[in-house]
Design an enzyme around this catalytic site. Structure first.
Site, PDB file in Angstrom:
ATOM      1  CB  THR A 119      -0.913   0.014   1.246  1.00 56.90           C
ATOM      2  OG1 THR A 119      -1.499   1.314   1.386  1.00 56.90           O
ATOM      3  CG2 THR A 119      -0.143  -0.276   2.524  1.00 56.90           C
ATOM      4  CE1 TYR A 143      -3.774  -2.177   4.928  1.00 57.10           C
ATOM      5  CE2 TYR A 143      -3.518   0.101   4.218  1.00 57.10           C
ATOM      6  CZ  TYR A 143      -3.730  -1.228   3.925  1.00 57.10           C
ATOM      7  OH  TYR A 143      -3.891  -1.616   2.617  1.00 57.10           O
TER       8      TYR A 143
END
Ligand code: UDP
Length: 329
Positions: A119, A143
């Site tokens: 990501t 995350y």
């Protein structure tokens, strides 16, 4: 010739299910490995479903043994920035240990081609207008931190066990299958585009815009939105890259165009012809001001060319699925 099998962790989820559809249409057999904690049984339409949890190493091993996949696509992960700041331990444990189990199982089974969903959140909050694969990674939420850790595991396993891997750093994925067979549905929903569509459809009262005091032209966060169909096309190109023996590589997957939350709201209104009920709230912990890709590596190396990644097309495709079939919650 027997179809080549691909082990797809998270194949019942949003991006994983779109990858399975494309893999199937390109002559691969996608085997979905999913614990259905956030995925949907009815999203698994293009190959077998093997229910299981990545924390259960014996179960993962058994699936490798049964199918002898040529490659892994690892989508399964917890993926909500806000939640990752609330319960960071859950993100570090499930994302990192789950991936470690899968990577070790893959190596032990002799499957040395691994495609990983990383990501842009691994870059963190940068002053740069755009981010390339060489931008230093300094995530500001758990995350992104957990995904960066997995990138490190892959590099170490690559050095030690010749595990060839493609790492895709996604920007913001939106849209749905152009044929509306599958789409994006999370329970609870936290992502901007589906939240807007649910608000329009009256399935939730209103959406809250998280912060209007960012250092951007209209004060709201800027993101680079990429259509899920374009994204999974890059995955199949990445898979072929590995199967051709071209070795490990990192790719950003974004379009290079940034849109603010308010611009996405406007596009939603235009495409659907309906107002998006919304209010203004405080910033969400862990949000970066601006995340926009500045790389064309996927285009030059993989021959990737995004075809549906305009805001209007993404919202139109998502809206068609949302206001049509959907999944049973
Ligand atoms: N966002 C928002 N309200 C919401 C959900 C998201 O304003 O209810 C904003 C969020 O702050 C971010 C952008 O929309 O700037 C995209 O958020 P999303 O959760 O979809 O993806 P993320 O960028 O966190 O991966």
């Amino acid at each position: 010739m027997k179809d080549q099998t691909v082990f797809v962790s998270g194949g019942a989820g949003y991006i994983g299910s779109h990858a399975c559809k494309l893999l199937r249409s390109q002559g691969f057999l996608p085997v979905t490995f999913d614990n259905l904690s956030t995925g949907w049984r009815e999203a698994v339409k293009y190959g077998p479903l093997e229910e299981g949890d990545l924390m259960d190493r014996a179960r993962v091993d058994a699936v490798f043994k049964e199918y002898a996949p040529v490659a892994v696509m690892h989508f399964a992960a917890l993926s909500q920035v806000g939640e990752s700041m609330e319960v960071p331990g859950k993100y570090w444990r499930e994302n990192v240990l789950g991936a470690l189990n899968l990577i070790e199982a893959s190596v032990d089974a002799g499957c040395r081609n691994f495609v990983f969903s990383s990501t842009c959140a691994t870059y963190g909050d940068k002053d740069e207008e755009t981010l390339t694969e060489d931008t230093p990674q300094q995530p500001i939420n758990a995350y992104g931190g957990s995904k960066l850790a997995i990138e490190g595991i892959l590099r170490d396993f690559s050095a030690r066990y010749a595990l060839d891997h493609v790492i895709f750093r996604y920007f913001n994925v939106a849209g749905a299958d152009p044929e509306a067979e599958i789409g994006e549905f999370h329970q609870p929903e936290t992502h901007l585009v589906p939240l807007m569509l649910e608000a329009i459809a009256g399935k939730r009262p209103a959406l809250t815009v998280f912060g209007t005091d960012y250092d951007t032209p209209d004060g709201t966060c800027i993101r680079d939105y990429v259509h899920v169909q374009d994204l999974v096309e890059a995955h199949v190109l990445g898979l072929k890259w590995l199967l051709d023996g071209k070795g490990s590589r990192v790719f950003n997957l974004g379009t290079g165009s940034g849109f603010s939350v308010k611009q996405v709201l406007d596009a939603c209104r235009q495409v659907t012809g309906k107002d998006v009920p919304h209010d203004i709230g405080p910033r969400r912990a862990g949000d970066c001001t601006r995340l926009v890709s500045g790389s064309v590596r996927a285009e030059t190396d993989l021959g990737w060319s995004p075809k549906r990644s305009t805001l209007d097309q993404m919202i139109a495709d998502a809206w068609r699925w949302h206001s049509g079939p959907g999944y049973r919650a």
